[in-house]
Design a protein around this motif. Structure first.
Motif, PDB file in Angstrom:
ATOM      1  N   PHE A  96      -3.969   7.625   0.576  1.00 45.62           N
ATOM      2  CA  PHE A  96      -4.794   8.844   0.534  1.00 45.62           C
ATOM      3  C   PHE A  96      -6.004   8.656  -0.375  1.00 45.62           C
ATOM      4  O   PHE A  96      -7.098   9.113  -0.049  1.00 45.62           O
ATOM      5  CB  PHE A  96      -3.959  10.055   0.110  1.00 45.62           C
ATOM      6  N   GLU A  97      -5.796   7.989  -1.512  1.00 48.99           N
ATOM      7  CA  GLU A  97      -6.904   7.776  -2.441  1.00 48.99           C
ATOM      8  C   GLU A  97      -8.012   6.923  -1.803  1.00 48.99           C
ATOM      9  O   GLU A  97      -9.198   7.266  -1.871  1.00 48.99           O
ATOM     10  CB  GLU A  97      -6.362   7.087  -3.704  1.00 48.99           C
ATOM     11  N   ALA A 100      -8.488   6.455   1.402  1.00 44.92           N
ATOM     12  CA  ALA A 100      -9.041   7.197   2.550  1.00 44.92           C
ATOM     13  C   ALA A 100     -10.106   8.181   2.052  1.00 44.92           C
ATOM     14  O   ALA A 100     -11.175   8.305   2.658  1.00 44.92           O
ATOM     15  CB  ALA A 100      -7.931   7.938   3.283  1.00 44.92           C
ATOM     16  N   ARG A 101      -9.817   8.841   0.928  1.00 45.89           N
ATOM     17  CA  ARG A 101     -10.756   9.810   0.376  1.00 45.89           C
ATOM     18  C   ARG A 101     -12.034   9.116  -0.090  1.00 45.89           C
ATOM     19  O   ARG A 101     -13.133   9.492   0.296  1.00 45.89           O
ATOM     20  CB  ARG A 101     -10.095  10.560  -0.790  1.00 45.89           C
ATOM     21  N   ARG A 102     -11.871   8.068  -0.889  1.00 44.84           N
ATOM     22  CA  ARG A 102     -13.087   7.445  -1.432  1.00 44.84           C
ATOM     23  C   ARG A 102     -13.896   6.693  -0.388  1.00 44.84           C
ATOM     24  O   ARG A 102     -15.101   6.531  -0.546  1.00 44.84           O
ATOM     25  CB  ARG A 102     -12.785   6.608  -2.677  1.00 44.84           C
ATOM     26  N   ASN A 103     -13.231   6.281   0.703  1.00 44.96           N
ATOM     27  CA  ASN A 103     -13.963   5.574   1.768  1.00 44.96           C
ATOM     28  C   ASN A 103     -14.319   6.484   2.939  1.00 44.96           C
ATOM     29  O   ASN A 103     -14.895   6.031   3.919  1.00 44.96           O
ATOM     30  CB  ASN A 103     -13.121   4.401   2.281  1.00 44.96           C
ATOM     31  N   ARG A 104     -13.952   7.760   2.840  1.00 41.05           N
ATOM     32  CA  ARG A 104     -14.200   8.747   3.912  1.00 41.05           C
ATOM     33  C   ARG A 104     -13.644   8.276   5.259  1.00 41.05           C
ATOM     34  O   ARG A 104     -14.315   8.290   6.278  1.00 41.05           O
ATOM     35  CB  ARG A 104     -15.693   9.063   4.031  1.00 41.05           C
ATOM     36  N   VAL A 105     -12.377   7.831   5.204  1.00 35.30           N
ATOM     37  CA  VAL A 105     -11.668   7.422   6.423  1.00 35.30           C
ATOM     38  C   VAL A 105     -10.668   8.527   6.761  1.00 35.30           C
ATOM     39  O   VAL A 105      -9.991   9.037   5.859  1.00 35.30           O
ATOM     40  CB  VAL A 105     -10.894   6.095   6.179  1.00 35.30           C
ATOM     41  N   ALA A 106     -10.587   8.915   8.021  1.00 34.98           N
ATOM     42  CA  ALA A 106      -9.633   9.958   8.423  1.00 34.98           C
ATOM     43  C   ALA A 106      -8.236   9.342   8.567  1.00 34.98           C
ATOM     44  O   ALA A 106      -8.090   8.240   9.074  1.00 34.98           O
ATOM     45  CB  ALA A 106     -10.071  10.576   9.739  1.00 34.98           C
ATOM     46  N   LEU A 107      -7.213  10.084   8.094  1.00 33.83           N
ATOM     47  CA  LEU A 107      -5.824   9.634   8.243  1.00 33.83           C
ATOM     48  C   LEU A 107      -5.110  10.540   9.241  1.00 33.83           C
ATOM     49  O   LEU A 107      -5.350  11.746   9.264  1.00 33.83           O
ATOM     50  CB  LEU A 107      -5.097   9.721   6.893  1.00 33.83           C
ATOM     51  N   TYR A 116       2.035  -0.182   9.903  1.00 34.23           N
ATOM     52  CA  TYR A 116       1.490  -1.048   8.837  1.00 34.23           C
ATOM     53  C   TYR A 116       0.023  -1.405   9.134  1.00 34.23           C
ATOM     54  O   TYR A 116      -0.829  -1.344   8.257  1.00 34.23           O
ATOM     55  CB  TYR A 116       2.411  -2.261   8.763  1.00 34.23           C
ATOM     56  N   TYR A 117      -0.282  -1.733  10.381  1.00 35.78           N
ATOM     57  CA  TYR A 117      -1.682  -2.049  10.722  1.00 35.78           C
ATOM     58  C   TYR A 117      -2.537  -0.793  10.638  1.00 35.78           C
ATOM     59  O   TYR A 117      -3.702  -0.846  10.224  1.00 35.78           O
ATOM     60  CB  TYR A 117      -1.772  -2.700  12.114  1.00 35.78           C
ATOM     61  N   GLN A 118      -1.983   0.354  10.993  1.00 35.45           N
ATOM     62  CA  GLN A 118      -2.713   1.618  10.883  1.00 35.45           C
ATOM     63  C   GLN A 118      -3.021   1.936   9.414  1.00 35.45           C
ATOM     64  O   GLN A 118      -4.143   2.328   9.076  1.00 35.45           O
ATOM     65  CB  GLN A 118      -1.861   2.737  11.503  1.00 35.45           C
ATOM     66  N   GLY A 119      -2.047   1.715   8.540  1.00 34.22           N
ATOM     67  CA  GLY A 119      -2.245   1.959   7.110  1.00 34.22           C
ATOM     68  C   GLY A 119      -3.385   1.118   6.536  1.00 34.22           C
ATOM     69  O   GLY A 119      -4.175   1.581   5.709  1.00 34.22           O
ATOM     70  N   ALA A 120      -3.492  -0.126   7.026  1.00 35.32           N
ATOM     71  CA  ALA A 120      -4.497  -1.057   6.491  1.00 35.32           C
ATOM     72  C   ALA A 120      -5.927  -0.607   6.780  1.00 35.32           C
ATOM     73  O   ALA A 120      -6.875  -1.106   6.154  1.00 35.32           O
ATOM     74  CB  ALA A 120      -4.252  -2.458   7.051  1.00 35.32           C
ATOM     75  N   ASN A 121      -6.106   0.336   7.684  1.00 35.88           N
ATOM     76  CA  ASN A 121      -7.458   0.830   8.026  1.00 35.88           C
ATOM     77  C   ASN A 121      -8.201   1.454   6.858  1.00 35.88           C
ATOM     78  O   ASN A 121      -9.422   1.572   6.907  1.00 35.88           O
ATOM     79  CB  ASN A 121      -7.383   1.870   9.153  1.00 35.88           C
ATOM     80  N   VAL A 122      -7.490   1.886   5.818  1.00 34.54           N
ATOM     81  CA  VAL A 122      -8.172   2.508   4.669  1.00 34.54           C
ATOM     82  C   VAL A 122      -8.766   1.462   3.723  1.00 34.54           C
ATOM     83  O   VAL A 122      -9.505   1.816   2.802  1.00 34.54           O
ATOM     84  CB  VAL A 122      -7.237   3.459   3.866  1.00 34.54           C
ATOM     85  N   LEU A 123      -8.428   0.202   3.925  1.00 30.14           N
ATOM     86  CA  LEU A 123      -8.897  -0.866   3.024  1.00 30.14           C
ATOM     87  C   LEU A 123     -10.253  -1.385   3.505  1.00 30.14           C
ATOM     88  O   LEU A 123     -10.338  -2.005   4.566  1.00 30.14           O
ATOM     89  CB  LEU A 123      -7.879  -2.019   3.006  1.00 30.14           C
ATOM     90  N   LEU A 124     -11.287  -1.098   2.736  1.00 31.45           N
ATOM     91  CA  LEU A 124     -12.633  -1.467   3.194  1.00 31.45           C
ATOM     92  C   LEU A 124     -13.427  -2.308   2.198  1.00 31.45           C
ATOM     93  O   LEU A 124     -14.204  -3.164   2.610  1.00 31.45           O
ATOM     94  CB  LEU A 124     -13.453  -0.195   3.504  1.00 31.45           C
ATOM     95  N   THR A 125     -13.286  -2.044   0.917  1.00 30.77           N
ATOM     96  CA  THR A 125     -14.164  -2.687  -0.056  1.00 30.77           C
ATOM     97  C   THR A 125     -13.410  -3.702  -0.912  1.00 30.77           C
ATOM     98  O   THR A 125     -12.170  -3.708  -0.970  1.00 30.77           O
ATOM     99  CB  THR A 125     -14.787  -1.634  -1.007  1.00 30.77           C
ATOM    100  N   LEU A 134       0.844  -1.200   0.000  1.00 31.55           N
ATOM    101  CA  LEU A 134       0.000   0.000   0.000  1.00 31.55           C
ATOM    102  C   LEU A 134       0.882   1.254   0.000  1.00 31.55           C
ATOM    103  O   LEU A 134       1.499   1.594   1.012  1.00 31.55           O
ATOM    104  CB  LEU A 134      -0.911  -0.007   1.239  1.00 31.55           C
ATOM    105  N   GLU A 135       0.963   1.914  -1.137  1.00 34.85           N
ATOM    106  CA  GLU A 135       1.781   3.129  -1.258  1.00 34.85           C
ATOM    107  C   GLU A 135       1.044   4.311  -0.604  1.00 34.85           C
ATOM    108  O   GLU A 135      -0.192   4.353  -0.607  1.00 34.85           O
ATOM    109  CB  GLU A 135       2.020   3.448  -2.739  1.00 34.85           C
ATOM    110  N   PRO A 136       1.781   5.271  -0.072  1.00 38.24           N
ATOM    111  CA  PRO A 136       1.140   6.428   0.569  1.00 38.24           C
ATOM    112  C   PRO A 136       0.109   7.126  -0.333  1.00 38.24           C
ATOM    113  O   PRO A 136      -0.964   7.514   0.154  1.00 38.24           O
ATOM    114  CB  PRO A 136       2.316   7.344   0.895  1.00 38.24           C
ATOM    115  N   GLU A 137       0.409   7.258  -1.621  1.00 36.37           N
ATOM    116  CA  GLU A 137      -0.539   7.919  -2.543  1.00 36.37           C
ATOM    117  C   GLU A 137      -1.872   7.175  -2.577  1.00 36.37           C
ATOM    118  O   GLU A 137      -2.945   7.781  -2.571  1.00 36.37           O
ATOM    119  CB  GLU A 137       0.028   7.983  -3.967  1.00 36.37           C
TER     120      GLU A 137
END
Ligand code: ADE
Ligand code: ZN
Length: 326
Positions: free
Chosen positions: A29-30, A32-39, A63-72, A23-26
């Motif tokens: 952010f993408e 997080a934006r589309r899933n409306r998750v705060a970073l 790494y576990y914090q980063g994975a929070n943006v993965l939802l769908t 999961l790259e930082p870019e």
């Protein structure tokens, strides 16, 4: 350079890759934006600046914090596909990728969403890039064996599409013996078995992975070299080690790539392979791991060819499939 062209042209397999670690930082952010998750970061640069680790746990926390943006399902498919595009450009033809279902199911993301998304990305990679792949389900070793059994049960409908199980996360204090029963259950279901051992943990953990878990392949294994009898055993058994040079450097498993044990592993007759582990966090995909270690320990072309060959013979492809690819 000549070396990187030679490496790119070698058909290779990647056998140690955590898909969540691509999961790259870019992309973070993408999603997080589309899933409306705060970073907790306000820029890609701030995320990259946080990637300074002094040990495995430092890395795992972020790494576990980063994975929070993965939802769908789409997130998991897109994540996998982005990884496959990069690794295909590095000359990889086959990948055996890890995923950590508990990181997602514990946040309320169903196992099926994760598995269906990854399998869709894998199918698309095969069609569009010609890269084949297999999926390995990893149990988080900082959680208990009951949670691992619940995950194996979640995976039941997918067992025809999962090649094996692995063991990852915080190593020290969570020895392989803690998972002896769930590995036996996975073996009864016909799954291949792998485990991270000897990354930060002592040689004792590698013995347990061999004798108690009965692994088919060993992830990392660096610290095996501290034990002569263990090194001999690994060589005699032809056990494949999935070594991750840039990961070892970033997590301070080695001080300097020039003193990385890969060269000694090859000299001892160990069946080592080169892999990226968590490429978005450790500064490079498969090709960069190969060129960095080749340069640092001065690998010969013969040694590079051996490593490429090991990546296929150490894979879970059938002997006939391996023959076709060598
Ligand atoms: N999970 C992701 N990368 C890992 C590593 N290098 N060691 C243990 N667990 C991990
Ligand atoms: Zn790993």
């Amino acid at each position: 350079t000549d070396m990187s062209d030679f490496i790119r042209g070698l058909p290779k397999a990647e056998l140690h890759l955590h898909i969540e670690g691509s999961l790259e930082p870019e992309q973070m952010f993408e999603f997080a934006r589309r899933n409306r998750v705060a970073l907790p970061f306000d820029s890609v640069e701030a995320v990259r600046a946080a990637y300074a680790f002094s040990n495995l746990q430092d890395f795992l926390d972020i790494y576990y914090q980063g994975a929070n943006v993965l939802l769908t399902e789409e997130d998991f498919r897109d994540l996998a596909l982005a990884y496959f595009r990069r690794v295909a450009a590095d000359g990889a033809r086959h990948v055996e990728l890890f995923f950590d279902p508990q990181t997602h199911t514990d946040r309320g993301v169903p196992f099926a969403v994760v598995a269906d998304g990854l399998l869709a990305g894998m199918a698309q990679a095969k069609r569009e890039l010609g890269v084949t792949s297999k999926l390995i389900l990893c149990f988080l070793r900082h959680l208990d064996e009951g949670a691992a059994f619940a995950t194996l049960k979640d995976a039941e409908p997918y067992l025809d599409r999962i090649a094996g199980v692995g063991l990852d996360s915080s190593e020290v204090g969570h020895p392989p013996r803690k998972f002896e029963r769930v590995f036996a259950a996975a073996r009864e279901r016909g799954l291949k078995l792998v485990a991270h051992a000897g990354e930060e943990g002592p040689p004792e953990y590698v013995w347990e992975a061999l004798d108690l878990l009965q692994v088919d392949r060993l992830d990392h294994g660096n610290r095996s070299l501290e034990d002569e009898a263990l090194s001999r055993r690994l060589a005699e058994e032809g056990m494949t080690l999935t070594v991750c040079p840039l990961s070892n450097l970033k997590l301070c498993v080695v001080d300097d790539l020039k003193t990385h044990p890969l060269k000694r592993m090859l000299q001892l007759g160990l069946k080592a392979t080169v892999n990226s582990d968590d490429p978005a966090y450790f500064g490079g995909y498969l090709g960069q791991n190969w060129t960095a270690i080749a340069e640092a320990v001065d690998l010969s072309r013969d040694e590079l060819v051996t490593l490429a060959k090991n990546s296929f013979t150490g894979s879970f492809l059938s002997p006939a499939e391996v023959q076709q690819r060598l």
